[in-house]
Design a protein around this motif. Sequence first.
Motif, PDB file in Angstrom:
ATOM      1  N   ARG A   1     -61.119  53.628  11.211  1.00  0.00           N
ATOM      2  CA  ARG A   1     -59.989  54.522  10.940  1.00  0.00           C
ATOM      3  C   ARG A   1     -60.456  55.935  10.615  1.00  0.00           C
ATOM      4  NH1 ARG A   1     -54.836  51.723   8.358  1.00  0.00           N
ATOM      5  NH2 ARG A   1     -54.832  49.772   9.519  1.00  0.00           N
ATOM      6  N   SER A   2     -61.558  56.030   9.910  1.00  0.00           N
ATOM      7  CA  SER A   2     -62.085  57.357   9.585  1.00  0.00           C
ATOM      8  C   SER A   2     -62.583  58.073  10.828  1.00  0.00           C
ATOM      9  CB  SER A   2     -63.204  57.227   8.550  1.00  0.00           C
ATOM     10  OG  SER A   2     -62.701  56.704   7.334  1.00  0.00           O
ATOM     11  N   LEU A   3     -63.172  57.344  11.754  1.00  0.00           N
ATOM     12  CA  LEU A   3     -63.606  57.947  13.014  1.00  0.00           C
ATOM     13  C   LEU A   3     -62.419  58.406  13.847  1.00  0.00           C
ATOM     14  CD1 LEU A   3     -66.474  55.453  13.938  1.00  0.00           C
ATOM     15  CD2 LEU A   3     -66.745  57.828  13.166  1.00  0.00           C
TER      16      LEU A   3
ATOM     17  N   ARG B   1     -58.948  54.224  19.607  1.00  0.00           N
ATOM     18  CA  ARG B   1     -58.988  52.759  19.607  1.00  0.00           C
ATOM     19  C   ARG B   1     -58.163  52.225  20.767  1.00  0.00           C
ATOM     20  NH1 ARG B   1     -58.928  50.382  13.533  1.00  0.00           N
ATOM     21  NH2 ARG B   1     -59.861  48.615  14.658  1.00  0.00           N
ATOM     22  N   THR B   2     -58.689  51.188  21.388  1.00  0.00           N
ATOM     23  CA  THR B   2     -58.017  50.569  22.528  1.00  0.00           C
ATOM     24  C   THR B   2     -57.528  49.166  22.195  1.00  0.00           C
ATOM     25  OG1 THR B   2     -60.160  49.774  23.353  1.00  0.00           O
ATOM     26  CG2 THR B   2     -59.375  51.902  24.178  1.00  0.00           C
ATOM     27  N   GLY B   3     -57.768  48.717  20.972  1.00  0.00           N
ATOM     28  CA  GLY B   3     -57.346  47.395  20.524  1.00  0.00           C
ATOM     29  C   GLY B   3     -57.644  47.251  19.052  1.00  0.00           C
ATOM     30  N   GLN B   4     -57.480  46.040  18.536  1.00  0.00           N
ATOM     31  CA  GLN B   4     -57.664  45.804  17.112  1.00  0.00           C
ATOM     32  C   GLN B   4     -59.074  45.345  16.753  1.00  0.00           C
ATOM     33  OE1 GLN B   4     -55.216  46.540  14.812  1.00  0.00           O
ATOM     34  NE2 GLN B   4     -54.294  47.407  16.666  1.00  0.00           N
TER      35      GLN B   4
ATOM     36  N   PRO C   1     -56.655  74.912  16.140  1.00  0.00           N
ATOM     37  CA  PRO C   1     -57.699  74.301  16.972  1.00  0.00           C
ATOM     38  C   PRO C   1     -58.916  73.819  16.185  1.00  0.00           C
ATOM     39  CG  PRO C   1     -57.973  76.657  17.002  1.00  0.00           C
ATOM     40  CD  PRO C   1     -56.811  76.380  16.083  1.00  0.00           C
ATOM     41  N   LEU C   2     -58.808  73.687  14.863  1.00  0.00           N
ATOM     42  CA  LEU C   2     -59.956  73.243  14.085  1.00  0.00           C
ATOM     43  C   LEU C   2     -60.377  71.828  14.446  1.00  0.00           C
ATOM     44  CD1 LEU C   2     -58.877  74.701  10.644  1.00  0.00           C
ATOM     45  CD2 LEU C   2     -60.699  75.552  12.120  1.00  0.00           C
ATOM     46  N   LEU C   3     -59.399  71.009  14.824  1.00  0.00           N
ATOM     47  CA  LEU C   3     -59.680  69.661  15.301  1.00  0.00           C
ATOM     48  C   LEU C   3     -58.805  69.384  16.516  1.00  0.00           C
ATOM     49  CD1 LEU C   3     -59.875  67.453  12.076  1.00  0.00           C
ATOM     50  CD2 LEU C   3     -61.740  68.054  13.601  1.00  0.00           C
ATOM     51  N   PRO C   4     -59.284  68.550  17.429  1.00  0.00           N
ATOM     52  CA  PRO C   4     -58.430  68.154  18.548  1.00  0.00           C
ATOM     53  C   PRO C   4     -57.162  67.476  18.037  1.00  0.00           C
ATOM     54  CG  PRO C   4     -60.697  67.473  18.914  1.00  0.00           C
ATOM     55  CD  PRO C   4     -60.610  67.930  17.495  1.00  0.00           C
ATOM     56  N   PRO C   5     -56.092  67.517  18.829  1.00  0.00           N
ATOM     57  CA  PRO C   5     -54.836  66.889  18.378  1.00  0.00           C
ATOM     58  C   PRO C   5     -54.959  65.376  18.283  1.00  0.00           C
ATOM     59  CG  PRO C   5     -54.677  67.547  20.679  1.00  0.00           C
ATOM     60  CD  PRO C   5     -55.966  68.122  20.157  1.00  0.00           C
ATOM     61  N   ILE C   6     -54.078  64.795  17.491  1.00  0.00           N
ATOM     62  CA  ILE C   6     -54.004  63.354  17.352  1.00  0.00           C
ATOM     63  C   ILE C   6     -52.551  62.951  17.505  1.00  0.00           C
ATOM     64  CG2 ILE C   6     -53.728  63.418  14.839  1.00  0.00           C
ATOM     65  CD1 ILE C   6     -55.414  60.871  14.673  1.00  0.00           C
ATOM     66  N   ASP C   7     -52.332  61.778  18.064  1.00  0.00           N
ATOM     67  CA  ASP C   7     -50.971  61.303  18.252  1.00  0.00           C
ATOM     68  C   ASP C   7     -50.265  61.215  16.895  1.00  0.00           C
ATOM     69  OD1 ASP C   7     -49.142  58.572  18.329  1.00  0.00           O
ATOM     70  OD2 ASP C   7     -48.968  59.800  20.143  1.00  0.00           O
TER      71      ASP C   7
ATOM     72  N   TYR D   1     -62.769  50.481  21.277  1.00  0.00           N
ATOM     73  CA  TYR D   1     -62.543  51.919  21.171  1.00  0.00           C
ATOM     74  C   TYR D   1     -63.370  52.623  22.236  1.00  0.00           C
ATOM     75  CZ  TYR D   1     -67.041  51.810  18.721  1.00  0.00           C
ATOM     76  OH  TYR D   1     -68.359  51.596  18.388  1.00  0.00           O
ATOM     77  N   LYS D   2     -63.082  53.891  22.420  1.00  0.00           N
ATOM     78  CA  LYS D   2     -63.896  54.733  23.290  1.00  0.00           C
ATOM     79  C   LYS D   2     -64.105  56.078  22.615  1.00  0.00           C
ATOM     80  CE  LYS D   2     -59.902  56.358  25.996  1.00  0.00           C
ATOM     81  NZ  LYS D   2     -59.333  56.482  27.361  1.00  0.00           N
ATOM     82  N   LEU D   3     -65.250  56.678  22.887  1.00  0.00           N
ATOM     83  CA  LEU D   3     -65.551  57.977  22.312  1.00  0.00           C
ATOM     84  C   LEU D   3     -64.697  59.056  22.950  1.00  0.00           C
ATOM     85  CD1 LEU D   3     -69.461  57.910  22.201  1.00  0.00           C
ATOM     86  CD2 LEU D   3     -67.930  57.798  20.233  1.00  0.00           C
ATOM     87  N   THR D   4     -64.229  59.996  22.149  1.00  0.00           N
ATOM     88  CA  THR D   4     -63.532  61.161  22.662  1.00  0.00           C
ATOM     89  C   THR D   4     -64.557  62.197  23.114  1.00  0.00           C
ATOM     90  OG1 THR D   4     -63.500  62.272  20.519  1.00  0.00           O
ATOM     91  CG2 THR D   4     -61.660  60.767  21.018  1.00  0.00           C
ATOM     92  N   THR D   5     -64.074  63.249  23.744  1.00  0.00           N
ATOM     93  CA  THR D   5     -64.959  64.356  24.103  1.00  0.00           C
ATOM     94  C   THR D   5     -65.586  64.956  22.852  1.00  0.00           C
ATOM     95  OG1 THR D   5     -63.611  64.857  26.057  1.00  0.00           O
ATOM     96  CG2 THR D   5     -65.078  66.595  25.248  1.00  0.00           C
TER      97      THR D   5
END
Length: 448
Positions: free
Chosen positions: A83-85, A93-96, A8-14, A101-105
Amino acid sequence: MTNSPLIPLLPPIDPAAANDLGIPESFVPWPLDAEPDTKITEPPAPDLFTSLSRVNALGPWGWPVRPVVFISDLHADAESLLRSLVAARVILRTGQGLTDYKLTTFGKSCQIIIGGDCLDKGPSNLDLLDCLAALMQSGPDIVLLAGNHDLRLYLGLQSLTVKRGSLNAHMFVRMGKKVLPLLREVFDRHVDWDREKREMPDEETCLRLMIPGRKWTRTFPKMASRHLNEAAVRKEMRRLKKKTEKFADHARETGLSVRQLYAAALACRDLFVEPAGRYAWFFKSMKAVHQSGSLLFVHAGVDDSMAALISARGIAHVNRRFRKESRKDPFVFYSGTVANLMRTKYRDVDHPLTERGVEDLHLAGIKMLVHGHVNRHRGQELKTKHGLLHLEADITLDRHSRRSEGLDGIGTGATIIHPDGNIIGISRDYPHAKLFDPHRFLKQHGLT
């Protein structure tokens, strides 16, 4: 513990996104693990053990009240920033596009520190600044630190406005050819040459307005000796001789005449330095230094004078002094202890850091510097310099540097500091995330 997942150190990523970015999804203890096959560096030098033991003996570490994401040395690569974010789980990211993009929690809850050197190299200075402006407007808490490349642009442009003298006549050409891609971008996007060329001086006059004359070579060494040691003065003269001789040639390589380059410089000054300029926010937002708990965030490093100032007057005073002095004489400021925060590599020509300065920082509650400026090819590194812990977090993000230094792809990575005391270094150039916990590290080696 080696190869354990980051959750749980970081939220999961796809997984597909992680694979596309080339970032790790497992971690190893940092700077080394007990098992020989999982070491990520050579065993730390004794002075790293000594420095860690010393700061732990001073008392508990102070940690940020919320997660901190540190990204440094973007050097005009907006895609690398995005990409770093993503790698740090700050955005989805929601597109190129640069704003798709949108902020995560997690992104809404953390503080993002941009560690300086946003400018120069490429591929696009203005794209990076537009991307950063959009990120700042989207709501997260962002701290923007000044880097030496950023500072050189500001002082170079400022020198076109202030009265020219022996100590500032060279500050524009001192930026060198690295600034020319930015000036080319500004010319293409913001200069109406058909209109402005009628009012622009001739080539010889424009050149004279940008580079120092013969008188400067005679008067500068004497004037500069009040602010620099002899070795530093000689180095400055050699650097400027080379840059001056190649200045017009480098301009032509960008496809600009000297007149066009001067027009771009004036437009750049209006965009960045004038209060109403489109990018005036960039320099207005900058800080010299930022502290969070026991961690001091700077672009490069510190010296004894700065350590004493921090200990006696605090971080807010340093940042006020930065804002005030950077708007005065460009050369005097750039040669001083405040600007040393953005340019030192602890060379003989730099302001020195000694045991006295380290003690002052420890008295101020500072146990580690987190900085960029010294680029690394295998992710973040832990070092000790003159007894002070340094976390080197310039992981070679921009594509220009990566191509020239033999690294593949677009740079991706970040340093994440958690309130529980875990520091995570993520980079596409190392197969595992690096996890540092000063208490675990010393306990593991029987030093607590």
